[in-house]
Enzyme design. Structure first.
Site, short mmCIF file in Angstrom:
data_model
loop_
_atom_site.label_atom_id
_atom_site.label_comp_id
_atom_site.label_asym_id
_atom_site.label_seq_id
_atom_site.Cartn_x
_atom_site.Cartn_y
_atom_site.Cartn_z
N ASP A 148 2.82 5.44 3.82
CA ASP A 148 1.56 5.77 2.88
C ASP A 148 1.45 7.16 2.48
O ASP A 148 1.28 7.54 1.33
CB ASP A 148 0.16 5.31 3.83
CG ASP A 148 0.06 6.19 4.83
OD1 ASP A 148 1.27 6.48 5.68
OD2 ASP A 148 -0.96 6.12 5.38
N ARG A 194 -0.17 13.92 6.90
CA ARG A 194 -1.30 13.74 7.90
C ARG A 194 -0.84 12.93 9.15
O ARG A 194 0.40 12.40 9.13
CB ARG A 194 -2.58 13.10 7.28
CG ARG A 194 -2.53 11.74 7.05
CD ARG A 194 -3.81 11.37 6.39
NE ARG A 194 -3.65 9.97 5.97
CZ ARG A 194 -4.50 9.41 4.88
NH1 ARG A 194 -4.97 10.36 3.91
NH2 ARG A 194 -4.19 8.10 4.49
N ASP A 195 -1.70 12.82 10.33
CA ASP A 195 -1.33 12.22 11.34
C ASP A 195 -1.38 10.49 11.00
O ASP A 195 -2.20 9.86 11.51
CB ASP A 195 -2.41 12.48 12.41
CG ASP A 195 -3.97 12.14 11.93
OD1 ASP A 195 -4.00 12.05 10.80
OD2 ASP A 195 -4.70 12.45 12.97
N GLU A 196 -0.48 10.03 10.05
CA GLU A 196 -0.37 8.71 9.75
C GLU A 196 0.90 8.29 9.34
O GLU A 196 1.62 7.96 10.37
CB GLU A 196 -1.36 8.49 8.61
CG GLU A 196 -1.55 7.05 8.40
CD GLU A 196 -3.07 6.69 7.88
OE1 GLU A 196 -3.74 7.52 7.72
OE2 GLU A 196 -3.06 5.41 7.65
N ASP A 236 0.41 -0.58 0.31
CA ASP A 236 0.92 0.07 -0.58
C ASP A 236 2.22 -0.14 -1.08
O ASP A 236 2.45 0.24 -2.34
CB ASP A 236 0.86 1.55 0.34
CG ASP A 236 -0.26 2.09 1.03
OD1 ASP A 236 -1.06 1.01 1.68
OD2 ASP A 236 -0.73 3.16 0.98
N TRP A 287 -2.39 -6.96 1.83
CA TRP A 287 -1.73 -6.02 2.78
C TRP A 287 -0.65 -7.07 3.13
O TRP A 287 0.70 -6.79 3.08
CB TRP A 287 -2.50 -5.44 3.93
CG TRP A 287 -2.98 -3.98 3.35
CD1 TRP A 287 -2.29 -2.71 3.99
CD2 TRP A 287 -3.88 -3.73 2.24
NE1 TRP A 287 -2.85 -1.67 3.00
CE2 TRP A 287 -3.73 -2.30 2.27
CE3 TRP A 287 -4.68 -4.57 1.42
CZ2 TRP A 287 -4.94 -1.46 1.39
CZ3 TRP A 287 -5.46 -3.77 0.49
CH2 TRP A 287 -5.33 -2.41 0.33
N GLU A 347 -3.94 9.98 -3.45
CA GLU A 347 -4.17 8.66 -2.59
C GLU A 347 -5.64 8.26 -3.32
O GLU A 347 -5.86 7.05 -3.56
CB GLU A 347 -4.61 9.06 -1.26
CG GLU A 347 -5.28 7.89 -0.48
CD GLU A 347 -5.42 8.06 1.09
OE1 GLU A 347 -5.46 9.46 1.32
OE2 GLU A 347 -5.42 7.10 1.86
N HIS A 376 0.43 9.72 -2.17
CA HIS A 376 0.31 8.48 -1.93
C HIS A 376 0.94 7.68 -3.13
O HIS A 376 0.31 7.60 -4.03
CB HIS A 376 -1.22 8.14 -1.80
CG HIS A 376 -1.61 7.56 -0.49
ND1 HIS A 376 -1.90 8.42 0.80
CD2 HIS A 376 -1.93 6.59 -0.01
CE1 HIS A 376 -2.17 8.02 1.71
NE2 HIS A 376 -2.29 6.72 1.43
C1 BGC Z 1 -3.59 4.39 4.27
C2 BGC Z 1 -3.46 3.65 3.20
C3 BGC Z 1 -3.48 2.29 3.64
C4 BGC Z 1 -5.10 2.14 4.27
C5 BGC Z 1 -5.40 0.84 4.65
C6 BGC Z 1 -4.94 4.32 4.90
O1 BGC Z 1 -5.16 5.19 6.05
O2 BGC Z 1 -3.38 5.61 4.18
O3 BGC Z 1 -2.70 3.76 2.21
O4 BGC Z 1 -3.11 1.02 2.93
O5 BGC Z 1 -5.28 2.90 5.27
O6 BGC Z 1 -6.31 0.34 4.14
#
Ligand code: BGC
Length: 749
Positions: free
Chosen positions: A344, A348-350, A357, A411, A624, A645
């Site tokens: 995504d 960041r911490d993700e 996406d 998703w 994003e 994003h």
């Molecule tokens: C992400 C998104 C993702 C979403 C889910 C976020 O934290 O960065 O791109 O699809 O969460 O809804």
């Protein structure tokens, strides 16, 4: 056998990478040497002091419990008869390191990390021997004191053991290692492009911030890392902090949330030192450099762009530089996020493989780069996770972060959309066959949840995530009823399974899923559409879904819906009103109903929210949120404020297919539809795509009231060219030009 080894260094932080080494002898007559390598963690390998290969963050991220990628290298040239040495450094990476938001989780795949190496030596006399990771190796720490994907890397060049991966090195103080269980049962050959260092960017500006910090602007938001060239006293410590944007002239680090994204380098003091981290990656355009000995100059610093090394396939260009910049930003966001898996965001911490996406971006991605093998790997994991967790989770590889895997509309539909787009764009029937069971299973799974009324109207959904009305702290609250979105997605997925079944000759499936898609569409209409074609929920996304997923019944309903959509867009003053799920559809919904002007009005809008608003704010990647940065230059107060994003970059596909006019009319571009829809004041546009059959391209321009177009059809393909006056021509391979007088053209409605 592929056997990992491991060691523990008492008193060292777990984030400290370890080195592993051994010496070995190559006998006379070596013909070839092949290295197979992977790691629990992420690793680099060296032979006789030379780094093997050019992979970054190897072996990348997969669902390690099911698949552990093994890379193979021909290393014959690195070996010599007699004494040799091999070494590997292993950091935690995704295997044991922290991954995920809100603190994330550690040890997702296990608590022991280490290298896996199998070096096969083949001799001219037909004999062979293997040097593999086993108890004969020894381990120690190296100069890297700390390495974390999110937090950065700390390197102390004063404690480098020079020559550690060469012969003649004394490892008697190194520690013994332990063997872990073999990984052969999960090993898969790496058959997709690895992450590599793709290019280096120079500093475009070095300046002092209001608080007195030294900041470097690399001019482009990327995923990668900073490379230094420095000389100074031993022990001097340089700190590099990364950020995508500035706020009030300082690094804007709030969007990084819990990722420290900070590298440190301590100088050895020996002449000119060059360094870049090996076991971390950051999303950034700006770096703050503290502790630089002397004056920092542009020569001393580079940004190294790292991502999966995909082959570029597509180009786009038009007469409006703002659209060109938008397209550039789309490409850069793909580059910033196709990093081992489709993520995504890179900062960041993700950095998770969010399914929604990718689903919306897949058509754009497959045009720009050859992502077939890359996505095949990721989709294999999607299939495995579906198996393991009983649904298509929200991101893949899946990790439990305080919530269970749940079926989420738009998703989970990656399970059907991604294979279908791959097939549509690359025409690989075998790949479709491989992915078909997952497509089918997903639709059956949702059908079960929806039950006999076919409405998917239960459970949590992200809805039309992040439409412009979503409050900063509640990104899922969008204008569009989430169950309308969910039911529309369900209908579309059922339809895609029917299409796939048709291609694969699965006739009874085709009938079954066509019937199901019809039933869902009927249920959708009963619940959400008036008989005149007005939707119960009036939003750009609701109409775009109904029209583009073909959920309306009669032509008069469709006409009404199109008119209503045009009215909504007009009352919104041509500002975008869609979130993740409506965005890929809205311009098509307008233009395929004949309202090309409205589609262009949206596309060319500069006021916030719009695609071009970030361009006017100096964006170099897709954001994003429509307003990740507010018009006053401050960062949106929400949690979801990445500046890299790709989801809203789904508009790239419209630019290729409709603005330039290059679209597949049959799988793999065996038949091409060249149907440009000039508008928005554009006087030219061009696109090219290296299709499976060869290069296809289109180039049109308007000059003095004439419309001139040239198309290139690759060998073995055929095409239809549709001109703005609606005349069409069938053409075969080769170059073809057409020219018409636009003064005689009445706009199509
Ligand atoms: C992400 C998104 C993702 C979403 C889910 C976020 O934290 O960065 O791109 O699809 O969460 O809804």
């Amino acid at each position: 056998m592929l056997v990992p080894i491991t060691a523990e260094m008492p008193g060292e932080p777990v984030e400290r990478p370890l080195r592993y080494r051994r010496d070995f002898v190559v006998a006379r007559g070596l013909e070839s040497a092949r290295l197979r390598t992977t790691a629990l963690g992420i690793s680099t390998v060296e032979i006789n002091g030379a780094v093997v290969g050019d992979h970054v963050l190897a072996p990348g991220w997969t669902s390690y419990k099911s698949r552990l990628p093994v890379a193979a290298f021909d290393v014959t040239a690195l070996l010599r008869e007699g004494e040799n040495a091999i070494g590997s450094t292993v950091a935690e990476g995704w295997y044991r390191g922290r991954v995920g938001f809100e603190g994330g989780r550690r040890e997702i795949y296990g608590d022991e990390i280490g290298p896996v190496i199998e070096l096969t030596l083949e001799y001219a006399d037909g004999s062979a021997e293997t040097v593999s990771t086993d108890r004969s190796w020894r381990a120690s720490t190296g100069p890297v004191r700390f390495a974390s994907l999110y937090d950065g890397e700390h390197h102390d060049a004063r404690i480098e053991d020079r020559g550690w991966s060469s012969t003649g090195f004394d490892d008697s103080t190194w520690m013994a290692v332990r063997e872990l269980a073999p990984v052969d049962d999960v090993a898969v050959e790496l058959s997709w492009p690895p992450v590599r260092r793709i290019e280096q960017l120079g500093a475009v500006e070095i300046f002092t911030s209001p608080s007195g910090a030294t900041l470097v602007d690399f001019g482009q938001n990327i995923s990668g890392r900073v490379r230094l060239r420095v000389s100074g006293p031993a022990g001097a410590e340089i700190t590099i902090r990364h950020a995508e944007v500035l706020e009030a002239g300082e690094l804007g680090v709030r969007p990084l949330r819990g990722a420290a994204a900070t590298d440190r380098y301590v100088l050895s003091g020996e002449g000119i030192e060059e360094w870049e981290p090996s076991f971390t990656i950051h999303g950034f355009r700006y770096a703050q450099i503290d502790g630089w000995p002397g004056e920092l100059s542009g020569e001393d610093i580079r940004a190294v762009v790292c991502h999966s090394d995909l082959r570029p396939l597509g180009t786009f260009h038009c007469s409006d530089d703002r659209l060109n910049k938008l397209h550039d930003n789309v490409r850069w966001s793909m580059r910033g996020n196709f990093v081992s898996i489709p993520t995504d965001c890179p900062q960041r911490d993700e950095r998770l493989g969010w399914t929604g996406d990718l689903q919306v971006f897949m058509p754009t991605a497959s045009f720009l780069y050859d992502c077939r093998d890359f996505i095949r790997s990721w989709f294999d994991d999607l299939t495995n996770e579906f198996e393991r967790f009983g649904t298509v989770p929200m991101f893949v590889p899946w990790i439990e972060l305080g919530m269970p895997a749940m079926p989420i509309a738009g998703w989970g539909d990656a399970a059907t959309v991604v294979p279908w787009v791959l097939y549509e764009r690359y025409g690989d029937l075998e790949l479709l066959r491989r992915q078909y069971p997952t497509m089918r299973r997903w639709v059956e799974h949702v059908a079960e949840i929806a039950g006999s009324n076919h409405l998917w109207n239960s459970g949590f959904h992200f809805g039309d995530w992040l439409d412009p009305t979503s409050p900063p702290d509640k990104p899922y609250l969008s204008r569009t009823d989430r169950y309308l979105v969910a039911t529309a997605c369900h209908a579309r997925s059922a339809r895609l399974v029917a299409h796939a079944a048709r291609e694969l000759g699965e006739d009874s499936d085709r009938e079954q899923f066509e019937r199901l898609a019809d039933d869902i569409a009927t249920a959708f209409r009963a619940e959400f559409v008036t008989s005149n074609g007005r939707l119960a929920c009036e939003s750009q996304t609701a109409y775009a879904l109904a029209l583009e997923f073909d959920l309306l019944e009669t032509e008069s309903q469709r006409r009404r819906a199109r008119r209503r959509l045009a009215e909504l867009v007009l009352t919104d003053e041509f500002r975008i009103g869609t979130g993740f799920l409506g965005t890929p559809l809205i311009c098509d919904a307008l233009s395929s109903g004949g309202d090309v002007d409205a589609a262009y009005a949206l596309l060319m809008q500069q006021e916030c929210p719009s695609w071009l608003y970030p361009v006017t704010m100096g964006a170099t990647t897709m954001w994003e949120r429509w307003d990740s940065m507010l018009p006053d230059g401050s960062i949106n107060p929400g949690e979801m404020t990445s500046f890299n994003h790709y989801a809203f970059g789904a508009i790239g596909d419209f630019m290729h297919r409709v603005v330039a006019g290059l679209a597949p009319a049959s799988p793999g571009y065996r038949r091409i539809r060249f149907c440009p829809r000039p508008g928005g004041g554009l006087t030219s546009a061009a696109a090219s795509h290296e299709s499976p059959l060869g290069l296809a391209s289109i180039d049109w321009q308007i000059l003095d009231g004439r419309f001139d177009i040239e198309v290139l059809v690759p060998p073995g393909a055929s095409a239809v060219v549709v001109l703005p006056d609606q005349t069409s021509f069938d053409v075969e391979q080769g170059r073809h030009s057409f020219s018409i007088d636009l003064n005689n053209v009445t706009p199509a409605k």
